[in-house]
Design a protein around this motif. Structure first.
Motif, PDB file in Angstrom:
ATOM      1  N   LYS A 192     -76.134  35.931  97.178  1.00 56.18           N
ATOM      2  CA  LYS A 192     -75.991  36.483  95.827  1.00 56.18           C
ATOM      3  C   LYS A 192     -75.441  35.465  94.842  1.00 56.18           C
ATOM      4  O   LYS A 192     -75.704  35.537  93.646  1.00 56.18           O
ATOM      5  CB  LYS A 192     -75.071  37.704  95.867  1.00 56.18           C
ATOM      6  CG  LYS A 192     -75.608  38.827  96.724  1.00 56.18           C
ATOM      7  CD  LYS A 192     -74.593  39.963  96.787  1.00 56.18           C
ATOM      8  CE  LYS A 192     -75.051  41.009  97.767  1.00 56.18           C
ATOM      9  NZ  LYS A 192     -74.249  41.081  98.944  1.00 56.18           N
ATOM     10  N   ILE A 193     -74.626  34.542  95.354  1.00 59.73           N
ATOM     11  CA  ILE A 193     -74.009  33.520  94.502  1.00 59.73           C
ATOM     12  C   ILE A 193     -74.279  32.160  95.143  1.00 59.73           C
ATOM     13  O   ILE A 193     -73.497  31.672  95.944  1.00 59.73           O
ATOM     14  CB  ILE A 193     -72.493  33.754  94.351  1.00 59.73           C
ATOM     15  CG1 ILE A 193     -72.202  35.168  93.855  1.00 59.73           C
ATOM     16  CG2 ILE A 193     -71.892  32.726  93.394  1.00 59.73           C
ATOM     17  CD1 ILE A 193     -70.725  35.506  93.826  1.00 59.73           C
ATOM     18  N   PRO A 194     -75.399  31.529  94.793  1.00 60.87           N
ATOM     19  CA  PRO A 194     -75.741  30.248  95.421  1.00 60.87           C
ATOM     20  C   PRO A 194     -74.651  29.187  95.262  1.00 60.87           C
ATOM     21  O   PRO A 194     -74.539  28.287  96.079  1.00 60.87           O
ATOM     22  CB  PRO A 194     -77.025  29.830  94.697  1.00 60.87           C
ATOM     23  CG  PRO A 194     -77.594  31.077  94.151  1.00 60.87           C
ATOM     24  CD  PRO A 194     -76.438  31.988  93.868  1.00 60.87           C
ATOM     25  N   GLU A 195     -73.825  29.309  94.199  1.00 62.77           N
ATOM     26  CA  GLU A 195     -72.750  28.338  93.978  1.00 62.77           C
ATOM     27  C   GLU A 195     -71.757  28.300  95.140  1.00 62.77           C
ATOM     28  O   GLU A 195     -71.030  27.330  95.307  1.00 62.77           O
ATOM     29  CB  GLU A 195     -71.976  28.667  92.692  1.00 62.77           C
ATOM     30  CG  GLU A 195     -72.817  28.596  91.444  1.00 62.77           C
ATOM     31  CD  GLU A 195     -73.581  29.890  91.144  1.00 62.77           C
ATOM     32  OE1 GLU A 195     -74.162  29.982  90.069  1.00 62.77           O
ATOM     33  OE2 GLU A 195     -73.603  30.802  91.984  1.00 62.77           O
ATOM     34  N   LEU A 196     -71.721  29.339  95.952  1.00 63.40           N
ATOM     35  CA  LEU A 196     -70.824  29.380  97.103  1.00 63.40           C
ATOM     36  C   LEU A 196     -71.496  28.859  98.369  1.00 63.40           C
ATOM     37  O   LEU A 196     -70.892  28.859  99.426  1.00 63.40           O
ATOM     38  CB  LEU A 196     -70.335  30.815  97.356  1.00 63.40           C
ATOM     39  CG  LEU A 196     -69.404  31.403  96.320  1.00 63.40           C
ATOM     40  CD1 LEU A 196     -69.054  32.840  96.677  1.00 63.40           C
ATOM     41  CD2 LEU A 196     -68.149  30.569  96.169  1.00 63.40           C
ATOM     42  N   GLY A 197     -72.730  28.407  98.256  1.00 59.14           N
ATOM     43  CA  GLY A 197     -73.461  27.945  99.428  1.00 59.14           C
ATOM     44  C   GLY A 197     -72.754  26.844 100.188  1.00 59.14           C
ATOM     45  O   GLY A 197     -72.682  26.838 101.409  1.00 59.14           O
ATOM     46  N   TYR A 198     -72.218  25.887  99.459  1.00 61.13           N
ATOM     47  CA  TYR A 198     -71.492  24.788 100.083  1.00 61.13           C
ATOM     48  C   TYR A 198     -70.271  24.547  99.216  1.00 61.13           C
ATOM     49  O   TYR A 198     -70.360  23.941  98.152  1.00 61.13           O
ATOM     50  CB  TYR A 198     -72.379  23.541 100.169  1.00 61.13           C
ATOM     51  CG  TYR A 198     -71.790  22.459 101.030  1.00 61.13           C
ATOM     52  CD1 TYR A 198     -71.766  22.598 102.411  1.00 61.13           C
ATOM     53  CD2 TYR A 198     -71.257  21.318 100.470  1.00 61.13           C
ATOM     54  CE1 TYR A 198     -71.226  21.614 103.211  1.00 61.13           C
ATOM     55  CE2 TYR A 198     -70.719  20.323 101.262  1.00 61.13           C
ATOM     56  CZ  TYR A 198     -70.700  20.481 102.639  1.00 61.13           C
ATOM     57  OH  TYR A 198     -70.152  19.512 103.443  1.00 61.13           O
ATOM     58  N   ALA A 199     -69.138  25.059  99.632  1.00 61.48           N
ATOM     59  CA  ALA A 199     -67.918  24.979  98.833  1.00 61.48           C
ATOM     60  C   ALA A 199     -66.972  23.950  99.438  1.00 61.48           C
ATOM     61  O   ALA A 199     -66.617  24.033 100.612  1.00 61.48           O
ATOM     62  CB  ALA A 199     -67.251  26.342  98.762  1.00 61.48           C
ATOM     63  N   LEU A 200     -66.604  22.976  98.629  1.00 59.32           N
ATOM     64  CA  LEU A 200     -65.663  21.948  99.057  1.00 59.32           C
ATOM     65  C   LEU A 200     -64.267  22.294  98.570  1.00 59.32           C
ATOM     66  O   LEU A 200     -64.076  22.613  97.390  1.00 59.32           O
ATOM     67  CB  LEU A 200     -66.069  20.591  98.477  1.00 59.32           C
ATOM     68  CG  LEU A 200     -67.409  20.041  98.905  1.00 59.32           C
ATOM     69  CD1 LEU A 200     -67.737  18.788  98.116  1.00 59.32           C
ATOM     70  CD2 LEU A 200     -67.417  19.758 100.387  1.00 59.32           C
TER      71      LEU A 200
END
Length: 159
Positions: A82-90
């Motif tokens: 739903k939130i692609p921005e959380l796909g790879y969170a550093l």
């Protein structure tokens, strides 16, 4: 890069939810003591700690903080579609952390997360500020509260 699924303003205030409950065992505390080279008897000696202010051993504050990563994976995994921005969170660090209540051995804890702010970055990433807490089952006070910073990138597109 793919466009965000929502406007950045819409992400702010989004409750991501809670992780599952997790029991803090003496074995986990002892392993953390070994890994951090900290033999403090308040954490690893039940007899010593039993006579202290908490009546039992307690988890290390940094151990409680480290559990945020474990808890965040459970919560973020529900949102990556739903939130692609959380796909790879550093992990980008913390603005503040407070250890409010001790976590006694055999306590149940869980993580709760909310997006406080989201903004675009020049590198196509998203800067996320999360309100994070570690809740203690049966307590009105959390074990820990923090303002946690991430840089998020969309999940890779596969076949």
């Amino acid at each position: 890069m793919s466009a965000p699924s929502k406007s950045y303003a819409a992400l702010a205030g989004l409750e991501l939810g809670c992780s599952d409950w997790h029991v803090i065992t003496q074995d986990q505390i002892d392993l953390f003591a070994k890994a951090s080279f900290d033999p403090d008897p308040m954490h690893i000696d039940p007899e010593h700690a039993g006579a202290g202010p908490f009546g039992s051993t307690i988890a290390f504050g940094f151990q409680t903080m480290a559990l945020l990563t474990f808890f965040s994976h459970q919560v973020f995994d529900k949102w990556t579609d739903k939130i692609p921005e959380l796909g790879y969170a550093l992990n980008y660090g913390f603005n503040r952390v407070r250890m409010i209540s001790p976590v006694r051995v055999n306590s149940r804890v869980r993580g709760r997360f909310k997006i406080v702010d989201a903004a675009p970055r020049a590198d196509d990433g998203t800067r996320l500020t999360l309100e994070a807490s570690v809740e203690l089952e049966g307590s009105d006070k959390p074990a820990l509260i923090a303002e946690w910073l991430f840089v998020g990138y969309p999940a890779p597109q596969t076949g």
